[in-house]
Design a protein around this motif. Structure first.
Motif: not given
Length: 235
Positions: A163-169, A171-173, A212-221, A223-232
């Motif tokens: 799953i993480i490999e798919s999210l990274l590959e 990204y940002p899609r 890392i919190e909130h790394a995987v974002e649910t895109v309704r309808g 799938g899922y997207r990796l949120r790379i820009t980590w907050k401070e």
């Protein structure tokens, strides 16, 4: 010569599989110490494992989980259990495929060859150097089943790694739900909608282990997207 390890407590079935596998030019090793499957696995270092579910001492699910801590060698479950949940459990615990008993030996061989091609042959990633997928400080080591961020390391299951490999590959899609199902499970007929949700939750927990919190974002309808820009403060 590829080595196939057979973990089956029915001696007649084990010998039948061994003879048929060796007829096709593979080396087949039958495990006999059912309390120390990992010891045999480490000694043999098989390219693929045929694993029954109902075994003495510990079941096949348990042994598959132990194997996944050390290896990504393909595991094909062979079992008389025919329920959909049994097949889901086999995949959830790290298996790559499932064959029900009684089986036709040609089906077994076809699935063995398919998994060997995927892991080591024409469909496999180049193995000359260890693969590392890196994005914004995140480093995924698929062969080690590890995710690294700064000085922290999270140990992954094979499904979590995929799953993480798919999210990274992607990204940002967005990584579509259907795409993830196809990558993780060949036979989607035995996977209900909640199974992917459970695995996504586990992936989120792995990111939380790294701080890392909130790394995987649910895109309704979609799938899922990796949120790379980590907050401070999330690193």
């Amino acid at each position: 010569m590829e080595k196939i390890m057979i973990v089956e407590d029915d001696k007649k079935i084990a010998e039948y599989l061994r003879a048929y596998i060796e007829k096709y030019g593979y080396e087949a090793i039958i495990a006999t110490d059912f309390e120390n499957i990992m010891g045999t696995f480490r000694d043999v270092q098989p390219n693929l494992l045929l694993l029954d579910i109902n075994l003495p001492s510990y079941d096949g699910y348990y042994w598959c989980r132990q194997i996944r801590k050390e290896s990504i060698s393909p595991v094909i479950f062979i079992s008389a259990r025919t329920g959909e949940m049994d097949q889901v459990m086999a995949l959830e615990n790290g298996g790559d495929d499932f064959i029900t008993k009684p089986f036709h030996p040609d089906i077994v061989m076809a699935k063995i060859r398919s998994q060997l091609r995927r892991a080591y042959g024409e469909y496999a990633a180049v193995k000359h150097e260890e693969r590392v997928i890196t994005q914004e400080g995140l480093s995924l080591y698929p062969e080690r089943l590890e995710l690294r961020f700064n000085d922290k390391v999270a140990q992954l299951t094979k499904k979590e790694t995929d799953i993480i490999e798919s999210l990274l590959e992607r990204y940002p899609r967005v990584a579509g739900r259907q795409d993830l199902l196809e990558k993780l499970w060949d036979d989607q007929a035995y996977v209900d909608e909640n199974t992917l949700n459970v695995n996504i939750t586990r992936v989120r927990n792995k990111f939380q282990e790294l701080g890392i919190e909130h790394a995987v974002e649910t895109v309704r309808g979609a799938g899922y997207r990796l949120r790379i820009t980590w907050k401070e403060g999330e690193a």
